[in-house]
Write an enzyme that holds these catalytic residues in place. Structure first.
Site, PDB file in Angstrom:
ATOM      1  N   HIS A 199      18.435  14.314  11.928  1.00  0.00           N
ATOM      2  CA  HIS A 199      18.831  13.340  10.906  1.00  0.00           C
ATOM      3  C   HIS A 199      17.562  12.643  10.422  1.00  0.00           C
ATOM      4  CE1 HIS A 199      20.308  10.024   8.726  1.00  0.00           C
ATOM      5  NE2 HIS A 199      19.990   9.129   9.651  1.00  0.00           N
ATOM      6  N   GLU A 231      29.617   7.734   4.602  1.00  0.00           N
ATOM      7  CA  GLU A 231      29.533   6.306   4.927  1.00  0.00           C
ATOM      8  C   GLU A 231      29.909   5.499   3.695  1.00  0.00           C
ATOM      9  OE1 GLU A 231      27.158   2.431   4.985  1.00  0.00           O
ATOM     10  OE2 GLU A 231      27.352   3.991   3.492  1.00  0.00           O
ATOM     11  N   ASN A 265      16.999   8.898   2.059  1.00  0.00           N
ATOM     12  CA  ASN A 265      18.073   8.975   3.052  1.00  0.00           C
ATOM     13  C   ASN A 265      19.399   9.289   2.363  1.00  0.00           C
ATOM     14  OD1 ASN A 265      19.577   8.829   5.364  1.00  0.00           O
ATOM     15  ND2 ASN A 265      19.131   6.689   5.830  1.00  0.00           N
ATOM     16  N   SER A 292      17.135   0.226  15.425  1.00  0.00           N
ATOM     17  CA  SER A 292      17.760   1.501  15.054  1.00  0.00           C
ATOM     18  C   SER A 292      16.878   2.681  15.453  1.00  0.00           C
ATOM     19  CB  SER A 292      18.093   1.542  13.559  1.00  0.00           C
ATOM     20  OG  SER A 292      16.938   1.649  12.756  1.00  0.00           O
ATOM     21  N   ASP A 298       0.868  -1.177   0.000  1.00  0.00           N
ATOM     22  CA  ASP A 298       0.000   0.000   0.000  1.00  0.00           C
ATOM     23  C   ASP A 298       0.908   1.232   0.000  1.00  0.00           C
ATOM     24  OD1 ASP A 298      -1.739   2.051   0.491  1.00  0.00           O
ATOM     25  OD2 ASP A 298      -2.647   1.138   2.270  1.00  0.00           O
ATOM     26  N   CYS A 355      25.808   8.004   9.851  1.00  0.00           N
ATOM     27  CA  CYS A 355      25.137   9.243   9.426  1.00  0.00           C
ATOM     28  C   CYS A 355      25.552  10.457  10.262  1.00  0.00           C
ATOM     29  CB  CYS A 355      23.625   9.063   9.490  1.00  0.00           C
ATOM     30  SG  CYS A 355      23.080   7.583   8.659  1.00  0.00           S
ATOM     31  N   THR A 407      13.894   3.111   2.165  1.00  0.00           N
ATOM     32  CA  THR A 407      14.556   4.254   2.804  1.00  0.00           C
ATOM     33  C   THR A 407      15.942   4.493   2.209  1.00  0.00           C
ATOM     34  OG1 THR A 407      15.433   2.901   4.633  1.00  0.00           O
ATOM     35  CG2 THR A 407      13.288   3.910   4.970  1.00  0.00           C
ATOM     36  N   LYS A 422       8.831  11.600  14.800  1.00  0.00           N
ATOM     37  CA  LYS A 422       8.928  10.666  15.937  1.00  0.00           C
ATOM     38  C   LYS A 422       9.923  11.192  16.975  1.00  0.00           C
ATOM     39  CE  LYS A 422       8.577   6.071  13.693  1.00  0.00           C
ATOM     40  NZ  LYS A 422       7.410   5.465  14.272  1.00  0.00           N
ATOM     41  N   SER A 463      24.117   5.720  13.374  1.00  0.00           N
ATOM     42  CA  SER A 463      24.015   4.385  13.976  1.00  0.00           C
ATOM     43  C   SER A 463      25.377   3.883  14.397  1.00  0.00           C
ATOM     44  CB  SER A 463      23.414   3.415  12.964  1.00  0.00           C
ATOM     45  OG  SER A 463      22.077   3.744  12.737  1.00  0.00           O
TER      46      SER A 463
HETATM   47  N1  CAA Z   1      -0.878   3.410   5.753  1.00  0.00           N
HETATM   48  C1  CAA Z   1      -0.311   4.285   6.609  1.00  0.00           C
HETATM   49  N2  CAA Z   1       0.717   3.927   7.453  1.00  0.00           N
HETATM   50  C2  CAA Z   1       1.154   2.664   7.398  1.00  0.00           C
HETATM   51  C3  CAA Z   1       0.587   1.707   6.529  1.00  0.00           C
HETATM   52  C4  CAA Z   1      -0.483   2.120   5.675  1.00  0.00           C
HETATM   53  N3  CAA Z   1      -1.041   1.275   4.818  1.00  0.00           N
HETATM   54  N4  CAA Z   1       1.258   0.545   6.708  1.00  0.00           N
HETATM   55  C5  CAA Z   1       2.197   0.765   7.665  1.00  0.00           C
HETATM   56  N5  CAA Z   1       2.128   2.041   8.069  1.00  0.00           N
HETATM   57  C6  CAA Z   1       2.973   2.705   9.051  1.00  0.00           C
HETATM   58  C7  CAA Z   1       3.275   1.857  10.284  1.00  0.00           C
HETATM   59  O1  CAA Z   1       2.269   1.958  11.254  1.00  0.00           O
HETATM   60  C8  CAA Z   1       4.611   2.463  10.732  1.00  0.00           C
HETATM   61  O2  CAA Z   1       4.364   3.692  11.396  1.00  0.00           O
HETATM   62  P1  CAA Z   1       4.845   3.894  12.921  1.00  0.00           P
HETATM   63  O3  CAA Z   1       6.324   3.600  12.950  1.00  0.00           O
HETATM   64  O4  CAA Z   1       4.556   5.322  13.187  1.00  0.00           O
HETATM   65  O5  CAA Z   1       4.072   2.926  13.731  1.00  0.00           O
HETATM   66  C9  CAA Z   1       5.286   2.827   9.420  1.00  0.00           C
HETATM   67  O6  CAA Z   1       4.249   2.886   8.431  1.00  0.00           O
HETATM   68  C10 CAA Z   1       6.318   1.823   8.951  1.00  0.00           C
HETATM   69  O7  CAA Z   1       5.689   0.571   8.922  1.00  0.00           O
HETATM   70  P2  CAA Z   1       6.477  -0.727   9.350  1.00  0.00           P
HETATM   71  O8  CAA Z   1       7.136  -0.538  10.669  1.00  0.00           O
HETATM   72  O9  CAA Z   1       5.579  -1.889   9.198  1.00  0.00           O
HETATM   73  O10 CAA Z   1       7.568  -0.709   8.170  1.00  0.00           O
HETATM   74  P3  CAA Z   1       8.781  -1.649   7.910  1.00  0.00           P
HETATM   75  O11 CAA Z   1       8.655  -2.958   8.564  1.00  0.00           O
HETATM   76  O12 CAA Z   1       8.947  -1.618   6.429  1.00  0.00           O
HETATM   77  O13 CAA Z   1      10.038  -0.917   8.604  1.00  0.00           O
HETATM   78  C11 CAA Z   1      11.702   0.701   8.945  1.00  0.00           C
HETATM   79  C12 CAA Z   1      10.219   0.468   8.667  1.00  0.00           C
HETATM   80  C13 CAA Z   1      12.120  -0.061  10.224  1.00  0.00           C
HETATM   81  C14 CAA Z   1      11.959   2.171   9.147  1.00  0.00           C
HETATM   82  C15 CAA Z   1      12.524   0.173   7.731  1.00  0.00           C
HETATM   83  O14 CAA Z   1      12.237   0.961   6.614  1.00  0.00           O
HETATM   84  C16 CAA Z   1      14.028   0.165   7.930  1.00  0.00           C
HETATM   85  O15 CAA Z   1      14.581  -0.780   8.499  1.00  0.00           O
HETATM   86  N6  CAA Z   1      14.734   1.235   7.444  1.00  0.00           N
HETATM   87  C17 CAA Z   1      16.183   1.337   7.562  1.00  0.00           C
HETATM   88  C18 CAA Z   1      16.615   1.705   8.967  1.00  0.00           C
HETATM   89  C19 CAA Z   1      16.269   3.103   9.370  1.00  0.00           C
HETATM   90  O16 CAA Z   1      15.994   3.963   8.563  1.00  0.00           O
HETATM   91  N7  CAA Z   1      16.325   3.359  10.695  1.00  0.00           N
HETATM   92  C20 CAA Z   1      16.066   4.677  11.230  1.00  0.00           C
HETATM   93  C21 CAA Z   1      16.818   4.939  12.489  1.00  0.00           C
HETATM   94  S1  CAA Z   1      18.560   4.596  12.260  1.00  0.00           S
HETATM   95  C22 CAA Z   1      19.206   5.958  11.503  1.00  0.00           C
HETATM   96  O17 CAA Z   1      18.594   6.980  11.510  1.00  0.00           O
HETATM   97  C23 CAA Z   1      20.517   5.833  10.807  1.00  0.00           C
HETATM   98  C24 CAA Z   1      20.288   5.622   9.353  1.00  0.00           C
HETATM   99  O18 CAA Z   1      20.186   6.558   8.594  1.00  0.00           O
HETATM  100  C25 CAA Z   1      20.151   4.251   8.857  1.00  0.00           C
END
Ligand code: CAA
Length: 391
Positions: A237, A83, A280, A205, A33, A115, A156, A246, A312
């Protein structure tokens, strides 16, 4: 401020890559979605480098307008934060130094900590200017965020470079003391030397980032920093732009403040305009957020901005800056919008081919296809050397 001397960001320039993959395309491919991307993580599209682009070509594209405006006479140091290093030994900034024809009387160094390293480079630059206020430092942050295809992190990804000229009596933002800092040994995101894609524990993370927000804020306030109410906006960041919301909500709640949606939006929304379409850009992202804020917010003259830099692994820092009178005349808003709008939309198969393109390791002659329409390109690899040229 460092003593009585105002030191900070004198110029700020953003560049990004040749191609763009939209989250509609990604969602269609994965049967997801699209609202999960647009609303859930706050991303609309991500920049994808062409075969003949990398951190060096983006960095040179970001830095060239800075040199064109200010000259290179006062630049004594280039601090290149990334990085996405292209060599284990040689600093990527030396290629930029060469492409831009900068004086030999320059020191060039590369900095790494996921980062976070652009903030280390900025602080390093401030220290050097404090020692000799006649010098300017070119701080460059350039990264390509790359995760495995079909992994959780795939949505991302992104790519961008920021060039900042740091000096005394800055035209954009004065950087203040103190800083609040944080380090903890956390395996939330890492990339062993033999991998081209990052490994990540996504949920870990996010919680590590939020933990770092608490610690840096406490350290910052204990060292005599400003109170939360004094800040007009916060540059976080942004691995994905929802993370800024958040993080700010978490900071407000941690400090016992109301965390109403309207207040949070006022504090961060203008910082997300570029990152939500670029994706990102790791260490560049917080300074892409600053460019976005300065380019889009109503007049910020004299306002305090909070910076929360997270890398990270993990290292974080909180510090403040004050926007300088007259800053608007120095902005590069049209150039930034053009860098984003000129990208060519690609389909999933083209993106996948670019993503999986192997790096030749045999030391042979490997010219690269002419794809970028940017000012610099990676022309090829020859005898294990990367050959960069103006386009
Ligand atoms: N409509 C609206 N919202 C929806 C939805 C829909 N149909 N389906 C899901 N969502 C929402 C979820 O509720 C969630 O929101 P909340 O976090 O507010 O609850 C959001 O969308 C993401 O959904 P999921 O958690 O299910 O998504 P995911 O399993 O794909 O994982 C993630 C998300 C963990 C960020 C993943 O993209 C990831 O691992 N990214 C890389 C790591 C990262 O970016 N980490 C950030 C912190 S670390 C850092 O900052 C350093 C760096 O640069 C890496």
């Amino acid at each position: 401020m460092s003593g009585d001397l105002a030191i900070g960001i004198h110029d700020l320039s953003v560049a990004t890559a040749q191609y763009v993959l939209t989250h509609e395309t990604l969602a269609a491919r994965h049967g997801a979605d699209v609202a999960k991307y647009h609303t859930g993580i706050g991303q609309r599209s991500m920049s994808i480098p062409a075969a003949d682009e990398d951190i060096v070509t983006m960095a040179a594209a970001a830095a060239a307008p800075v040199i064109a405006r200010h000259g290179a006479e006062r630049i004594r140091t280039i601090a290149f934060a990334t990085e996405t290093s292209v060599d284990q030994a040689k600093a990527a900034g030396i290629h930029v130094h060469s492409l831009l024809g900068l004086p030999t009387t320059t020191r060039v160094v590369e900095l790494k900590q996921a980062c976070y390293s652009a903030t280390a480079a900025l602080q390093f630059a401030i220290g050097l200017v404090h020692r000799d206020p006649s010098q300017q430092i070119l701080v460059i942050a350039s990264d390509v965020s790359r995760y495995d295809l079909a992994s959780r992190g795939e949505a991302t990804q992104g790519a961008a470079a920021v060039a900042m000229l740091v000096g005394a009596d800055p035209a954009l933002v004065r950087i203040e003391e103190p800083s609040g800092v944080f380090t903890a040994d956390i395996m939330d995101f890492w990339r062993p030397n033999y991998r081209t894609t990052a490994l990540v524990d996504g949920y870990e993370s996010i919680s590590a980032y939020l933990q770092a927000v608490e610690v840096v804020w406490k350290d910052y306030t204990e060292r005599g920093g400003r109170s939360l109410e004094e800040f007009r906006a916060f540059c976080y960041h942004q691995p994905f732009t929802k993370m800024a919301y958040k993080a700010h909500r978490h900071l407000l709640q941690h400090c016992g403040h109301d965390a109403d949606d309207a207040g949070i939006s006022r504090a961060v929304e203008h910082t997300t305009t570029y990152n939500q379409v670029i994706g990102n850009s790791y260490t560049a992202s917080i300074y892409v957020a600053l460019a976005s804020l300065l380019d889009h917010a109503e007049d910020l003259t004299g306002e305090a901005i909070g910076f929360l830099s997270y890398g990270s692994g993990s290292v974080a820092e909180f510090f403040a800056g004050t926007v300088v009178p007259g800053y608007r005349s120095q902005l590069r808003t049209d150039m930034h919008r053009e860098a984003i709008s000129r990208r060519l939309d690609i389909d999933y198969d083209t993106y996948r081919e670019l993503h999986q393109r192997p790096t030749p390791v045999d030391g042979g002659e490997h010219p690269l296809p002419r794809q970028t329409t940017g000012p610099y390109r990676l022309a090829g690899l020859s005898q294990h050397k990367r050959i960069y040229t103006p386009r």
